[in-house]
Scaffold this motif. Structure first.
Motif, PDB file in Angstrom:
ATOM      1  N   TRP A 195      14.894  75.386  25.700  1.00 21.13           N
ATOM      2  CA  TRP A 195      15.172  75.754  24.307  1.00 21.13           C
ATOM      3  C   TRP A 195      16.612  75.375  23.944  1.00 21.13           C
ATOM      4  O   TRP A 195      16.888  74.841  22.868  1.00 21.13           O
ATOM      5  CB  TRP A 195      14.934  77.258  24.125  1.00 21.13           C
ATOM      6  CG  TRP A 195      15.224  77.754  22.745  1.00 21.13           C
ATOM      7  CD1 TRP A 195      14.399  77.728  21.664  1.00 21.13           C
ATOM      8  CD2 TRP A 195      16.451  78.350  22.298  1.00 21.13           C
ATOM      9  NE1 TRP A 195      15.024  78.280  20.569  1.00 21.13           N
ATOM     10  CE2 TRP A 195      16.278  78.668  20.928  1.00 21.13           C
ATOM     11  CE3 TRP A 195      17.664  78.651  22.911  1.00 21.13           C
ATOM     12  CZ2 TRP A 195      17.281  79.271  20.174  1.00 21.13           C
ATOM     13  CZ3 TRP A 195      18.668  79.249  22.156  1.00 21.13           C
ATOM     14  CH2 TRP A 195      18.470  79.549  20.798  1.00 21.13           C
ATOM     15  N   GLU A 225       1.482  77.204  28.665  1.00 19.93           N
ATOM     16  CA  GLU A 225       1.799  78.171  27.610  1.00 19.93           C
ATOM     17  C   GLU A 225       3.299  78.109  27.253  1.00 19.93           C
ATOM     18  O   GLU A 225       3.674  78.133  26.075  1.00 19.93           O
ATOM     19  CB  GLU A 225       1.413  79.564  28.122  1.00 19.93           C
ATOM     20  CG  GLU A 225       1.190  80.618  27.072  1.00 19.93           C
ATOM     21  CD  GLU A 225       0.229  80.199  25.971  1.00 19.93           C
ATOM     22  OE1 GLU A 225      -0.786  79.536  26.284  1.00 19.93           O
ATOM     23  OE2 GLU A 225       0.518  80.516  24.798  1.00 19.93           O
ATOM     24  N   LYS A 228       4.015  75.025  25.329  1.00 17.80           N
ATOM     25  CA  LYS A 228       3.556  75.194  23.947  1.00 17.80           C
ATOM     26  C   LYS A 228       4.625  75.878  23.110  1.00 17.80           C
ATOM     27  O   LYS A 228       4.894  75.499  21.976  1.00 17.80           O
ATOM     28  CB  LYS A 228       2.317  76.096  23.952  1.00 17.80           C
ATOM     29  CG  LYS A 228       1.061  75.443  23.473  1.00 17.80           C
ATOM     30  CD  LYS A 228      -0.010  76.483  23.331  1.00 17.80           C
ATOM     31  CE  LYS A 228      -1.336  75.883  23.746  1.00 17.80           C
ATOM     32  NZ  LYS A 228      -2.403  76.881  23.792  1.00 17.80           N
ATOM     33  N   ARG A 229       5.206  76.886  23.720  1.00 20.09           N
ATOM     34  CA  ARG A 229       6.253  77.612  23.007  1.00 20.09           C
ATOM     35  C   ARG A 229       7.442  76.696  22.735  1.00 20.09           C
ATOM     36  O   ARG A 229       8.027  76.698  21.650  1.00 20.09           O
ATOM     37  CB  ARG A 229       6.652  78.846  23.837  1.00 20.09           C
ATOM     38  CG  ARG A 229       7.680  79.738  23.236  1.00 20.09           C
ATOM     39  CD  ARG A 229       7.419  80.135  21.815  1.00 20.09           C
ATOM     40  NE  ARG A 229       6.400  81.149  21.641  1.00 20.09           N
ATOM     41  CZ  ARG A 229       5.979  81.569  20.442  1.00 20.09           C
ATOM     42  NH1 ARG A 229       6.493  81.066  19.331  1.00 20.09           N
ATOM     43  NH2 ARG A 229       5.035  82.462  20.344  1.00 20.09           N
ATOM     44  N   TYR A 232       6.899  74.414  19.867  1.00 20.60           N
ATOM     45  CA  TYR A 232       7.109  75.044  18.560  1.00 20.60           C
ATOM     46  C   TYR A 232       8.520  74.750  18.045  1.00 20.60           C
ATOM     47  O   TYR A 232       8.745  74.596  16.852  1.00 20.60           O
ATOM     48  CB  TYR A 232       6.882  76.550  18.692  1.00 20.60           C
ATOM     49  CG  TYR A 232       7.250  77.343  17.474  1.00 20.60           C
ATOM     50  CD1 TYR A 232       6.367  77.499  16.411  1.00 20.60           C
ATOM     51  CD2 TYR A 232       8.501  77.953  17.372  1.00 20.60           C
ATOM     52  CE1 TYR A 232       6.714  78.233  15.297  1.00 20.60           C
ATOM     53  CE2 TYR A 232       8.864  78.688  16.263  1.00 20.60           C
ATOM     54  CZ  TYR A 232       7.965  78.829  15.223  1.00 20.60           C
ATOM     55  OH  TYR A 232       8.321  79.549  14.120  1.00 20.60           O
ATOM     56  N   TYR A 233       9.471  74.679  18.962  1.00 18.01           N
ATOM     57  CA  TYR A 233      10.869  74.439  18.577  1.00 18.01           C
ATOM     58  C   TYR A 233      11.221  72.959  18.536  1.00 18.01           C
ATOM     59  O   TYR A 233      12.341  72.585  18.229  1.00 18.01           O
ATOM     60  CB  TYR A 233      11.809  75.148  19.558  1.00 18.01           C
ATOM     61  CG  TYR A 233      11.622  76.634  19.575  1.00 18.01           C
ATOM     62  CD1 TYR A 233      12.110  77.414  18.537  1.00 18.01           C
ATOM     63  CD2 TYR A 233      10.931  77.265  20.601  1.00 18.01           C
ATOM     64  CE1 TYR A 233      11.929  78.787  18.529  1.00 18.01           C
ATOM     65  CE2 TYR A 233      10.745  78.632  20.607  1.00 18.01           C
ATOM     66  CZ  TYR A 233      11.245  79.387  19.566  1.00 18.01           C
ATOM     67  OH  TYR A 233      11.052  80.735  19.563  1.00 18.01           O
ATOM     68  N   LYS A 333      10.541  84.224  22.599  1.00 18.55           N
ATOM     69  CA  LYS A 333       9.152  84.570  22.930  1.00 18.55           C
ATOM     70  C   LYS A 333       8.578  83.799  24.128  1.00 18.55           C
ATOM     71  O   LYS A 333       7.405  83.435  24.132  1.00 18.55           O
ATOM     72  CB  LYS A 333       8.253  84.395  21.700  1.00 18.55           C
ATOM     73  CG  LYS A 333       8.576  85.387  20.589  1.00 18.55           C
ATOM     74  CD  LYS A 333       7.452  85.445  19.575  1.00 18.55           C
ATOM     75  CE  LYS A 333       7.510  86.659  18.694  1.00 18.55           C
ATOM     76  NZ  LYS A 333       8.481  86.591  17.624  1.00 18.55           N
ATOM     77  N   THR A 334       9.406  83.564  25.128  1.00 16.81           N
ATOM     78  CA  THR A 334       8.881  82.999  26.375  1.00 16.81           C
ATOM     79  C   THR A 334       8.809  84.066  27.461  1.00 16.81           C
ATOM     80  O   THR A 334       8.109  83.898  28.457  1.00 16.81           O
ATOM     81  CB  THR A 334       9.768  81.840  26.893  1.00 16.81           C
ATOM     82  OG1 THR A 334      11.118  82.303  26.994  1.00 16.81           O
ATOM     83  CG2 THR A 334       9.725  80.650  25.958  1.00 16.81           C
ATOM     84  N   THR A 337       5.416  85.567  28.798  1.00 18.55           N
ATOM     85  CA  THR A 337       4.662  84.610  29.612  1.00 18.55           C
ATOM     86  C   THR A 337       5.339  84.417  30.971  1.00 18.55           C
ATOM     87  O   THR A 337       4.682  84.390  32.012  1.00 18.55           O
ATOM     88  CB  THR A 337       4.561  83.253  28.879  1.00 18.55           C
ATOM     89  OG1 THR A 337       4.099  83.496  27.545  1.00 18.55           O
ATOM     90  CG2 THR A 337       3.614  82.304  29.581  1.00 18.55           C
ATOM     91  N   ALA A 391       2.273  72.707  19.515  1.00 18.01           N
ATOM     92  CA  ALA A 391       2.420  74.143  19.290  1.00 18.01           C
ATOM     93  C   ALA A 391       1.196  74.787  18.643  1.00 18.01           C
ATOM     94  O   ALA A 391       1.069  76.003  18.664  1.00 18.01           O
ATOM     95  CB  ALA A 391       3.650  74.396  18.434  1.00 18.01           C
ATOM     96  N   LEU A 394       0.610  78.435  17.823  1.00 19.59           N
ATOM     97  CA  LEU A 394       1.762  79.307  17.657  1.00 19.59           C
ATOM     98  C   LEU A 394       2.309  79.142  16.254  1.00 19.59           C
ATOM     99  O   LEU A 394       2.646  78.053  15.850  1.00 19.59           O
ATOM    100  CB  LEU A 394       2.836  78.956  18.672  1.00 19.59           C
ATOM    101  CG  LEU A 394       2.414  79.053  20.123  1.00 19.59           C
ATOM    102  CD1 LEU A 394       3.534  78.572  21.010  1.00 19.59           C
ATOM    103  CD2 LEU A 394       2.050  80.470  20.460  1.00 19.59           C
ATOM    104  N   ALA A 397       7.578  82.965  14.993  1.00 16.24           N
ATOM    105  CA  ALA A 397       8.648  83.160  15.965  1.00 16.24           C
ATOM    106  C   ALA A 397       9.924  83.205  15.176  1.00 16.24           C
ATOM    107  O   ALA A 397      10.195  82.323  14.380  1.00 16.24           O
ATOM    108  CB  ALA A 397       8.719  82.021  16.956  1.00 16.24           C
TER     109      ALA A 397
END
Ligand code: ATP
Ligand code: MG
Length: 406
Positions: A195, A225, A228-229, A232-233, A333-334, A337, A391, A394, A397
């Motif tokens: 991230w 997973e 995937k998060r 999203y970014y 939000k990681t 998981t 993503a 999702l 966030a």
């Protein structure tokens, strides 16, 4: 209030010199990608600012999404009117009337960028402030600490009236600082490092080492997973390279120098990642290492491990405490998981006392004795399974706009 547009501001940092145009193109591309679920929107840009025309779309969900896009410093929903005194006055009053509650104190903040406009910024503060105060007698002016700042930005093409400036994630637009490989385990740290890499404008491809069938499918699903998060970014789907590490790990475990196993594993991982980086045009390797956290993350260990590659090793978490890392993992939000209990390859055959001070000479000697190691490394590269992770599912966030980052 039905707003007309959202204005986005980006940092001066990204705007220097001849790179400016490239940054703006990348910004626009990633904003469009992130908002592709809202087909009514139109986009346009002018010097140093970018706008989204809402065309009737509710600004709420669009703004939530913008908070997580890197490169945007702040944004505001704006009402647009003609750059004329009467129009600005009416629009300002309309915006005030639409507020859910009238505050006690306010301040006018007019910026006249278009110098042909007949009234200066200071004069405009009074010209617009006076009718506002007349209509809302309970309101008083407080220039130092107003509850509300009513802002007007007067440009040649239009005047923009607004009262909210919402902080976003900052950083650099996607890919503006090149591409790096992220060593993504199923743990807490490496997704946070990924991230942070994305926030610095790196395009990321993830590499995960598994020891299937010793490690489970669930362990791999967990990494998917996490990817995937991260997607999203990101402004594009993320490539996730799944590397089978079973053969190498089993071979390394045969070495008599059991306390050097982790050191040798990490070196093999770097060699494989380096080869994948060359193949995919990446110029660095991001890891989730943090100084002193485990035996392989002492300065001595990192010195020996890092020599396995010539690529720059990027370790965004190196000076952070675990709690600081967990705070970010929670925010992005990681965390939920990451703490699922499936083992990744590093937890297999783990020595009781891994070396915190490995000798480079001994490690190199051990590796040289494993004649098949280079071929195994090559095989691992050749048999990599690459997944394209987007993503899709999702949607929500919120990472920015709040304090206490660390
Ligand atoms: P994490 O929480 O990210 O797993 P960690 O504290 O468990 O980190 P290590 O297991 O020593 O630390 O791993 C250090 C770094 O090495 C990780 O942050 C990650 O970048 C990389 N790494 C470790 N194991 C794997 C793996 N199975 N696949 C890909 N990268 C890995
Ligand atoms: Mg780990």
């Amino acid at each position: 209030m039905q707003y007309d547009q959202i204005v986005m501001r980006y940092g001066d940092l990204t705007m220097k010199g001849r790179n400016r145009n490239m940054f703006e193109q990348k910004m626009l591309k990633q904003v469009k990608h992130a908002l592709s679920g809202y087909p009514a929107l139109d986009y346009w840009k002018t010097y140093g600012r970018m706008y989204i025309k809402l065309n009737g779309q509710d600004h709420g969900p669009v703004m939530e999404r913008l908070k997580d896009i890197f490169g945007i410093v702040s944004f505001s929903p704006v009402v647009v009117c003609k750059p004329e005194l009467a129009d600005i006055e009416q629009t300002a009053l309309k915006l005030m009337r639409s507020l859910p509650a009238i505050p006690q104190t306010f301040k006018m903040n007019v910026r006249r960028v278009w110098k042909q406009f007949p009234h200066g910024s200071h004069e405009m503060n009074h010209l617009i402030g006076a009718p506002v105060l007349r209509e809302f007698p309970e309101l008083s002016v407080n220039v130092k600490q107003p509850e509300l700042e009513l802002r007007v930005d007067i440009q040649e093409e239009a005047a923009y009236v607004f009262c909210e400036v919402i902080p976003a994630s900052g950083g650099f637009p996607f890919g503006s600082n090149g591409k790096a490989m992220l060593q993504l385990s199923g743990g807490i740290d490496s997704p946070v490092a990924g991230w942070m890499g994305l926030r610095k404008g790196l395009e990321i491809e993830a590499v995960h080492f598994h020891s299937y069938p010793y490690t489970s499918r669930q362990a791999q699903d967990k990494v998917i997973e996490l990817a995937k998060r991260l997607a999203y970014y990101s402004a594009a789907p993320i490539k996730l390279h799944m590397v089978s590490f079973t053969e190498i790990q089993t071979e390394l475990a045969k070495s008599k120098q059991n306390h050097l196993l982790i050191t040798m594993m990490r070196r093999a991982m770097l060699r494989i990642t380096e080869k994948l980086a060359l193949e995919h045009g990446a110029k660095g390797i991001v890891t989730g290492e943090s100084l002193g956290q485990v035996a392989s993350q002492t300065l001595s260990s990192m010195n020996v491990i890092g020599r396995a590659t010539v690529l720059p090793l990027i370790k965004p978490l190196i000076m952070m405490d675990k709690q600081e890392i967990i705070n970010i993992a929670t925010r992005i939000k990681t965390y939920e998981t990451s703490i699922l209990p499936f083992e990744d390859c590093c937890t297999l055959f783990i020595p009781k006392t891994p070396s915190t001070n490995p000798s480079l000479r001994v490690v190199e000697g051990q590796e040289a004795a494993l004649e098949d190691l280079p071929a195994m490394i090559e095989r691992a590269v050749q048999t990599v399974e690459t997944l394209i992770i987007s993503a899709e599912t999702l949607t929500e966030a919120v990472t920015a706009g709040e304090e206490d980052w660390f």
